[in-house]
Design an enzyme around this catalytic site. Structure first.
Site, PDB file in Angstrom:
ATOM      1  N   ASP A 108       9.590 -11.652  11.826  1.00 15.87           N
ATOM      2  CA  ASP A 108       9.700 -10.210  11.575  1.00 15.87           C
ATOM      3  C   ASP A 108       8.456  -9.498  12.079  1.00 15.87           C
ATOM      4  O   ASP A 108       7.372 -10.072  12.152  1.00 15.87           O
ATOM      5  CB  ASP A 108       9.910  -9.924  10.075  1.00 15.87           C
ATOM      6  N   GLU A 172       7.722 -11.615   6.405  1.00 17.53           N
ATOM      7  CA  GLU A 172       6.304 -11.832   6.060  1.00 17.53           C
ATOM      8  C   GLU A 172       5.581 -10.511   5.893  1.00 17.53           C
ATOM      9  O   GLU A 172       4.724 -10.363   5.036  1.00 17.53           O
ATOM     10  CB  GLU A 172       5.618 -12.676   7.136  1.00 17.53           C
TER      11      GLU A 172
END
Ligand SMILES: [Zn+2]
Length: 430
Positions: A108, A172
């Protein structure tokens, strides 16, 4: 490790430089923005899966909700939606007698943001030594390096003695943690882990923790014009707070510095990351603001405890407010906006650090610094599961900002060092 093998690995990385650059460019061209509570990592995970499949691995995509025990884990952050956001993992069993290793990274990225980019943030275009785009630095270069290592092992026909696990996790950014946590709770454990975050070719064996609060200042009973003078609204409150904030920062500096931050000029920085009052624009009426929100972010040393850190801030903030009762007739509201992010560190004398340093030295012709990274990340989850972990990755800039880029020479150097380390740590069979 024989020098012949070392040379083969370095030659492979040099002759496949274009392949690695293309991999990172492809990952950048496949957006995977995290916009809590949702994220759009799926297409990028599919791409990474394809790379691993072509390299002869049997990667698995798994949904976080399918991991038994994850939702009940004390580190699990609630309030996120993980539908269609799978983690990716590929494990290759070793031939035996070697140490196991996890190469991990988050797929991400933060959103492209509303700031101006010189070029399309998802073009992945290359200019000289730089590859640009959202996530190029944080951390699609790192994911690309891990996939490159996986391909290299297959292309070179190297059978490792220890097990190796390639992992690409979701969520994250924004203090997520759940993707990395899911991998550990699912049972992907090893003798060590390397997270290929952009560490600027330094071995990062520690991370800082972070605390974020949102403070809302409100004017008393609206904004009234009285006695011909313009009221100040919240401006006086905010001015008072801003003047007092260096006292809090000075207080924080009394925290003992962790040895891995010894050379850092400001080991525990305190920063205002947002000031908001509005709405903004010449189309808006000119008024005195009666509300202002401030986001305050401060960082912590490994070992600091949440209760102590929160108590310290609250005591300082309450005394600041109490010192000007007429100003703060409406007490400002404080909200912890992001989960508690602890600092974490491993001992720099561990074999992981020592052996990685030797491999990186062989590539860089000098020992890389061993330090702590300048912020929080997911590494503490590995440490919490008893897995020594470090960060190792390339040089780049503008992570989370416009015109983010990664330096390609450093990407190749990072990949070489990692390739050498994988073979040394896990061992190579005959
Ligand atoms: Zn990152």
């Amino acid at each position: 490790m024989t020098t012949t093998l070392e040379q083969r690995l370095i030659d492979y990385a040099d002759s496949h430089r274009d392949h690695l650059v293309r991999l990172i460019g492809d990952l950048v061209r496949c957006p995977s923005e995290n916009t809590p509570p949702v994220g759009r990592e799926a297409a990028c995970q599919q791409y990474a899966r394809g790379v691993l499949e072509r390299a002869g691995y049997s990667p698995e995509l798994y949904e976080l909700e399918s991991v038994p025990g994850l939702l009940d884990h004390p580190l699990y952050a609630t309030g996120r939606d993980y539908s269609g956001r799978p983690n990716l993992v590929a494990r290759r069993a070793g031939s035996g007698g070697g140490r196991s290793l996890i190469l991990s990274g988050h797929i991400d990225t933060v959103p492209r943001g509303t700031q101006h980019w010189t070029n399309d943030p998802f073009s992945g275009h290359v200019e000289g030594n730089r590859l640009y785009g959202r996530g190029s630095n944080d951390m699609k270069a790192g994911i690309g390096i891990n996939l490159f290592v996986a391909s290299a092992l297959s292309d070179l026909g190297l059978r490792l003695r220890g097990d190796i696990v390639f992992e690409s996790v979701v969520d994250e950014e924004f203090g997520g943690v759940n993707g990395t946590l899911a991998g550990r709770v699912r049972g992907h454990l090893a003798d060590a882990a390397v997270i290929t975050e952009p560490s600027a070719l330094r071995i990062c064996a520690a991370q800082r923790g972070g605390r974020t609060v949102h403070i809302t200042f409100r004017a008393t009973g609206g904004v009234l014009i009285k006695d011909g003078a313009l009221p100040s609204g919240v401006a006086d409150q905010v001015t008072y707070f801003l003047k007092a904030l260096p006292d809090f920062a000075a207080q924080r500096k009394r925290v003992p510095t962790h040895p891995l931050y010894a050379r850092c000029p400001d080991p525990v920085p305190v920063a205002i990351t947002k000031i908001f009052t509005g709405p903004w624009g010449s189309g808006e009426p000119i008024t005195i603001p009666d509300e202002c929100k401030i986001e305050l972010f401060w960082q912590l040393m490994p070992g600091e405890e949440q209760t102590t850190v929160d108590r310290e801030f609250q005591a300082w903030f309450e005394s600041m407010v109490a010192s000007a009762p007429e100003l703060f007739a409406v007490p400002p509201a404080v909200e912890y906006a992001v989960r508690w992010l602890p600092g974490s560190a491993i001992d720099e004398s561990l074999p992981l650090v020592k052996e990685f340093s030797e491999c990186a030295s062989a590539v860089l012709r000098a020992a890389p610094p061993v330090v702590g990274i300048e912020g929080p990340c997911d590494m503490y989850v590995f440490h919490g599961f008893g897995i020594p972990a470090i960060l190792w990755g390339p040089i780049g800039a503008n992570a989370h900002g416009p015109d983010e880029y990664v330096e390609l020479d450093s990407v190749i150097a990072a990949a070489k060092a990692l390739l050498l380390f994988v073979c040394r740590w896990c061992g190579v069979g005959d």
